[in-house]
Write an enzyme that holds these catalytic residues in place. Structure first.
Site, mmCIF file in Angstrom:
data_model
loop_
_atom_site.group_PDB
_atom_site.id
_atom_site.type_symbol
_atom_site.label_atom_id
_atom_site.label_comp_id
_atom_site.label_asym_id
_atom_site.label_seq_id
_atom_site.Cartn_x
_atom_site.Cartn_y
_atom_site.Cartn_z
ATOM 1 N N GLU A 68 10.600 -45.743 15.324
ATOM 2 C CA GLU A 68 9.886 -45.965 15.462
ATOM 3 C C GLU A 68 8.424 -45.472 15.262
ATOM 4 O O GLU A 68 8.211 -46.515 15.577
ATOM 5 C CB GLU A 68 9.736 -47.723 15.369
ATOM 6 N N GLY A 77 4.976 -44.353 14.925
ATOM 7 C CA GLY A 77 3.771 -44.720 13.688
ATOM 8 C C GLY A 77 2.221 -44.023 13.578
ATOM 9 O O GLY A 77 2.361 -43.326 13.488
ATOM 10 N N ARG A 78 1.879 -44.645 15.313
ATOM 11 C CA ARG A 78 0.612 -43.744 15.297
ATOM 12 C C ARG A 78 1.150 -41.816 15.695
ATOM 13 O O ARG A 78 0.321 -41.730 15.484
ATOM 14 C CB ARG A 78 0.226 -43.805 16.788
ATOM 15 N N ARG A 116 -10.522 -49.693 16.821
ATOM 16 C CA ARG A 116 -10.132 -49.466 18.069
ATOM 17 C C ARG A 116 -10.842 -48.676 18.934
ATOM 18 O O ARG A 116 -10.985 -49.544 19.989
ATOM 19 C CB ARG A 116 -9.319 -48.346 17.678
ATOM 20 N N TYR A 163 -10.230 -51.645 21.990
ATOM 21 C CA TYR A 163 -9.321 -51.197 23.255
ATOM 22 C C TYR A 163 -10.871 -50.211 24.052
ATOM 23 O O TYR A 163 -10.013 -50.064 24.793
ATOM 24 C CB TYR A 163 -8.385 -50.368 22.241
ATOM 25 N N CYS A 198 -24.122 -56.317 13.110
ATOM 26 C CA CYS A 198 -24.233 -56.991 13.298
ATOM 27 C C CYS A 198 -23.811 -57.926 15.232
ATOM 28 O O CYS A 198 -23.311 -58.689 15.633
ATOM 29 C CB CYS A 198 -25.336 -58.508 12.427
ATOM 30 N N GLU A 199 -22.683 -56.203 15.624
ATOM 31 C CA GLU A 199 -22.162 -56.936 17.424
ATOM 32 C C GLU A 199 -22.762 -55.314 17.911
ATOM 33 O O GLU A 199 -22.871 -54.287 17.229
ATOM 34 C CB GLU A 199 -20.884 -56.839 17.460
#
EC number: 4.1.1.20
Length: 413
Positions: free
Chosen positions: A273, A275-276, A312, A316, A342-343
């Site tokens: 499987e 993905g990345r 990301r 993370y 605004c973070e």
């Protein structure tokens, strides 16, 4: 290997200038390379040649219809985790009979839809789910092909947020319970045992954890065989890492060949499987420098891409390579590359040595996976345009969302 390279200090996507693409389509902008996707798919097919297999691309990594259509044309199956992803696969021309459905929280309606499409296999992640799938299958007059996602309690040696194979994770059925659950499934007239599934984490840069997990799965396979319970496939999941910085993950061949060697004596197909590993380095995020800001403690490059476009780094604390679209080395400074959201955690990278001016372009590499698929409208920012490059041709595969489209489904009282 990918097809994003410099030509005379200008970044190109295959045969197209990234700067000209940004000028034509605007920024922020996701750019994908068709040749890179094809190269990565071929690497997995080559790694599995000589053994019955199915490559099930993990749709969650990048679910754009054009990407899914390209995967389907190359012969890929699909790993989905929601009805929405399954419907995307079907809309993109994918074959439902080459789809496996994973996920810890499948609803009855999702299970029913999957069974109505005659998908290849449902991966069961809890004991209660066995009963629910049996009830739904019975109500439809169908026999559901199922596998257990077995949690082998193996440490994938990756970020805690993307580790899925330890017994304190929500995923899968504990290894010690799996044999009894398989016996229950085998006695259920609405269910058919198909395989054993195992996925222990993402962005793994060593093959050792998957080999440890494979040993445990083989023990279970042998017990089931002795019990007369037939297994037609073993799904080793995905999780092969990519190079964002200085990681040195094994190639698909190195990663898979060790597994196939362990499974050589079995009479089962191997499912994977990816993905990345399939899409991450096939994509970049291009962003324009709006302002340079110098303070006593930090230099900031404020760009027009934010955490809503690529979450990301903020989610993370992931390190992603940021490079200049026009490369020169005459005035290098260290910057935090931050977005307009605004973070305080709205950043793409800390402490990057860059030579840039306001109005110039940066590219975030490795952005093809979990970039666009995790994007949002936070701060009422539209979803951005995506283009797929094939040689010297650019194909728009998602238009930039309009302001009005953001609230088209909202209603005032």
């Amino acid at each position: 290997m990918d097809f994003f390279n410099y030509k005379e200090n200008e970044l190109y996507a295959e045969d197209m200038s990234v700067a000209k693409l940004a000028e034509e389509f605007g920024t922020p902008l996701y750019i994908y390379s068709k040749a890179t996707l094809e190269r990565h798919m071929k690497a997995f097919f080559d790694a599995l040649s000589g053994h019955e297999h199915l490559i099930c691309y993990a749709v969650k990594a990048n679910s754009n219809l054009a990407i899914l259509n390209l995967m389907a044309k190359m012969g890929s199956g699909f790993d989905v985790v929601s009805e929405g992803e399954l419907r995307r696969v079907i809309a993109a021309g994918g074959d439902p009979k080459k789809v496996i459905f994973s996920g810890v929280g499948k609803t009855r309606s999702e299970i029913a839809f999957a069974l109505e499409q005659d998908i290849l296999c449902l991966n069961i992640e809890s004991e209660s789910e066995v009963d629910v799938i049996s009830e739904v299958a019975g109500s439809l007059g169908k026999v559901a092909k199922v596998a257990l996602r077995v949690n082998p309690n193996v440490d994938a040696k990756t970020h805690p947020s993307i580790s899925t194979g330890l017994k304190n994770n929500k995923f899968g059925i504990a290894f010690d319970r799996a044999f009894e659950v398989y016996k229950k499934i085998a006695s259920d007239k609405n269910l058919k045992v198909s395989g054993i599934d195992c996925h222990i984490g993402s962005q793994m840069t060593s093959g050792a954890p998957i080999l440890e997990a494979t040993d445990r799965i083989l023990d279970l396979y042998n017990r089931l065989t002795d019990e007369g319970i037939c297994i037609d496939h073993i799904d080793i999941g995905g999780g092969l890492g990519v190079t964002y910085s200085d990681e040195t993950p094994p190639s698909p061949y190195e990663y898979i060949s060790a597994v196939t060697a362990k499974l050589a004596h079995t009479n089962v197909a191997i499912y994977v499987e990816p993905g990345r590993a399939m899409v991450a380095n096939a994509g970049i995020l291009v962003t324009q420098v709006l302002y340079k800001k110098f303070t006593e403690n930090k230099n900031f490059a404020i760009v027009d891409a934010g955490m809503n476009d690529l979450i990301r780094p903020a989610l993370y604390n992931s390190w992603m390579n940021i490079i200049e679209v026009h490369k020169r080395r005459d005035d290098v400074k260290t910057y935090d590359v931050v977005g307009p959201v605004c973070e305080s955690d709205d950043f793409l990278g800390h402490d990057r040595k860059l030579c840039i001016e306001e109005g110039e372009l940066l590219a975030v590499r490795g952005a093809g996976a979990y970039g666009a698929s995790m994007s949002s409208n936070y701060n009422s920012r539209p979803l951005i345009k995506e283009v797929l490059i094939a040689g010297d041709k650019a194909h728009v595969i998602r238009e930039r969302q309009s302001i009005e489209q953001m609230w088209m489904n909202e209603k005032m009282i």
